[in-house]
Design an enzyme around this catalytic site. Structure first.
Site, PDB file in Angstrom:
ATOM      1  CB  SER A  80     -19.339  60.731  58.006  1.00  0.00           C
ATOM      2  OG  SER A  80     -18.720  61.340  56.903  1.00  0.00           O
TER       3      SER A  80
HETATM    4  C1  LIG Z   1     -18.442  64.303  54.491  1.00  0.00           C
HETATM    5  S1  LIG Z   1     -16.961  65.139  54.246  1.00  0.00           S
HETATM    6  C2  LIG Z   1     -15.755  63.846  54.472  1.00  0.00           C
HETATM    7  C3  LIG Z   1     -15.663  63.325  55.867  1.00  0.00           C
HETATM    8  C4  LIG Z   1     -14.256  62.904  56.256  1.00  0.00           C
HETATM    9  N1  LIG Z   1     -13.876  61.643  55.656  1.00  0.00           N
HETATM   10  C5  LIG Z   1     -14.038  62.900  57.752  1.00  0.00           C
HETATM   11  O1  LIG Z   1     -13.651  61.876  58.318  1.00  0.00           O
HETATM   12  O2  LIG Z   1     -14.226  63.941  58.364  1.00  0.00           O
HETATM   13  C6  LIG Z   1     -16.901  65.312  52.486  1.00  0.00           C
HETATM   14  C7  LIG Z   1     -15.672  66.031  51.974  1.00  0.00           C
HETATM   15  O3  LIG Z   1     -15.592  65.765  50.581  1.00  0.00           O
HETATM   16  C8  LIG Z   1     -14.959  66.867  49.990  1.00  0.00           C
HETATM   17  N2  LIG Z   1     -15.195  66.852  48.531  1.00  0.00           N
HETATM   18  C9  LIG Z   1     -16.273  67.270  47.817  1.00  0.00           C
HETATM   19  N3  LIG Z   1     -16.083  67.086  46.498  1.00  0.00           N
HETATM   20  C10 LIG Z   1     -14.850  66.553  46.359  1.00  0.00           C
HETATM   21  C11 LIG Z   1     -14.069  66.165  45.240  1.00  0.00           C
HETATM   22  N4  LIG Z   1     -14.512  66.296  43.978  1.00  0.00           N
HETATM   23  N5  LIG Z   1     -12.824  65.668  45.477  1.00  0.00           N
HETATM   24  C12 LIG Z   1     -12.339  65.548  46.746  1.00  0.00           C
HETATM   25  N6  LIG Z   1     -13.049  65.916  47.842  1.00  0.00           N
HETATM   26  C13 LIG Z   1     -14.278  66.406  47.656  1.00  0.00           C
HETATM   27  C14 LIG Z   1     -15.539  68.061  50.694  1.00  0.00           C
HETATM   28  O4  LIG Z   1     -14.699  69.183  50.576  1.00  0.00           O
HETATM   29  C15 LIG Z   1     -15.711  67.531  52.117  1.00  0.00           C
HETATM   30  O5  LIG Z   1     -14.649  67.961  52.925  1.00  0.00           O
END
Ligand SMILES: C[S@@+](CC[C@H](N)C(=O)[O-])C[C@H]1O[C@@H](n2cnc3c(N)ncnc32)[C@H](O)[C@@H]1O
Length: 365
Positions: A80
């Site tokens: 992000s």
């Molecule tokens: C914006 S990224 C997170 C950024 C991360 N915190 C970083 O520092 O790189 C969003 C993540 O949420 C995950 N995601 C989507 N739906 C989800 C769910 N229901 N449970 C857990 N993770 C989920 C996606 O696979 C994705 O990798």
């Protein structure tokens, strides 16, 4: 540019978008972000950059989102925007020794920052390959104190207790499981859908309620999969995609001179979401940014409010929608143009019967 200069410039760039404590500034300066994007990333202009490419490190150490996985051109994982991470981490009020649940491990970079602040972290990601890569990046970067789980974040981390919860993916509401795993007095920092975007909420409460929140900042996170984004009674419509709208014409001329800035426009947008169930956003032909839109039930018309306060309307009942838009503008002005942070939110349990979520339902200033 030396590595030290590059990191110092990075921290200063983040500081322009977010206030930084000394500890968090140190964490941004020391955690090697490049270790978390080892397979490269797509920048805002759609270009893939890989380690070894010219400018790779300059692009990594910038206050920008790095998209690390796409599916049919739709981003499904990323690191992000650092200034947004900073605002969320500051809102989390994390202290050394705290236990933090993160939903959305992504690259693992946010978890690494939390661990560098002294937290022990369990981070969950729904994509197995993403979770595995985050775990190896953390090891490669020499970060300890983070466990990465693969699974749907709705469940949290069963059998564990936390002082804080941070969610780094857009959701429709909070899982009651997170609240039951959170110790009394803990806070959950969560981007929750509102009028087509994901303002970040600082949420307090228990699994059985009451659950209340204040608004932290705007955000544009990607949406979670599974029950965390299930349809619910209080949801706004999904944004209108390019080409979905019929032609709109100007119903009322500009009202703000100069036009609202990016944050002021988000404040108006937030209030519109409180006062109108059909508030969302839309790509309007001829306007170079997504606009606040009251979308009609056919999803082809309604009324758009532009940053200068002009109202465009169209579809089956253009006048009715334009009047709704004008009421919102007048009401926002009469309330003293409240910033989004001024709103207090009460959440209600809704969503799927067997996997309910706490969703924003009532607001007060
Ligand atoms: C914006 S990224 C997170 C950024 C991360 N915190 C970083 O520092 O790189 C969003 C993540 O949420 C995950 N995601 C989507 N739906 C989800 C769910 N229901 N449970 C857990 N993770 C989920 C996606 O696979 C994705 O990798």
């Amino acid at each position: 540019m030396t590595d030290t200069d590059r990191r110092a410039a990075y921290v200063e760039e983040i500081r322009r978008g977010a206030p930084l404590s000394d500890e968090l500034a140190r964490a941004f300066a020391t955690v090697p972000r490049e270790a978390f994007v080892g397979r490269g990333f797509q920048d805002r202009h759609g270009r893939w950059t890989k380690p070894g490419d010219p400018g790779f490190l300059d692009a990594v150490y910038r206050d920008d989102v790095l998209v690390t996985k796409v599916d049919h051109r739709v981003p499904i994982s990323s690191s992000s925007q650092p200034s947004l991470m900073a605002i969320m981490i500051e809102a989390l009020e994390v202290e050394p020794g705290m236990r933090v649940l993160e939903i959305g491990a992504g690259t693992g970079y946010n978890a690494a920052l939390l661990a560098t602040l002294g937290a022990s972290v369990i981070s969950v990601d729904v994509q197995a390959d993403v979770a595995a890569r985050a775990a190896s990046a953390l090891t490669e970067a020499g970060i300890t104190g983070v466990r990465v789980d693969h699974g749907d974040g709705y469940a949290g981390a069963p059998g564990h207790r936390f002082d804080r919860v941070i969610v780094t993916v857009g959701v429709g509401g909070l899982s009651p499981r997170w609240l039951s795993q959170l110790d009394p007095g803990g806070v959950a920092v969560v981007p929750v859908e509102h009028a087509g975007t994901h303002p970040v909420l600082a949420v307090r409460g228990t699994a059985d309620g009451p659950v209340t929140a204040s608004v932290v900042c705007p955000s544009g996170f990607m949406s979670a999969s599974g029950p965390l984004t299930a349809a619910h009674q209080f949801a706004h419509p999904a944004p209108a995609a390019p080409g979905e709208l019929a032609a709109l014409r100007e119903e009322k001329g500009p009202r703000f001179d100069p036009p609202l800035g990016a944050l002021g426009y988000r404040d108006l947008w937030y209030a519109a979401g409180v006062w109108h169930r059909r508030a969302t956003h839309a790509a309007i032909p001829g306007v170079d940014q997504n606009c606040l839109m009251l979308l009609d039930e056919d999803r082809t018309g309604g009324a758009a409010i532009l940053p200068d306060g002009a109202i465009l309307s169209g579809g089956a009942e253009p006048e009715r929608w334009a009047n709704d838009a004008l009421d919102i503008l007048k009401r926002w002005d009469a309330a003293g143009r409240p910033p989004m942070r001024a709103w207090q939110v009460t959440l209600a349990l809704n969503g799927l019967p067997d996997a309910p979520i706490w969703v924003p339902a009532n607001w007060s200033l």
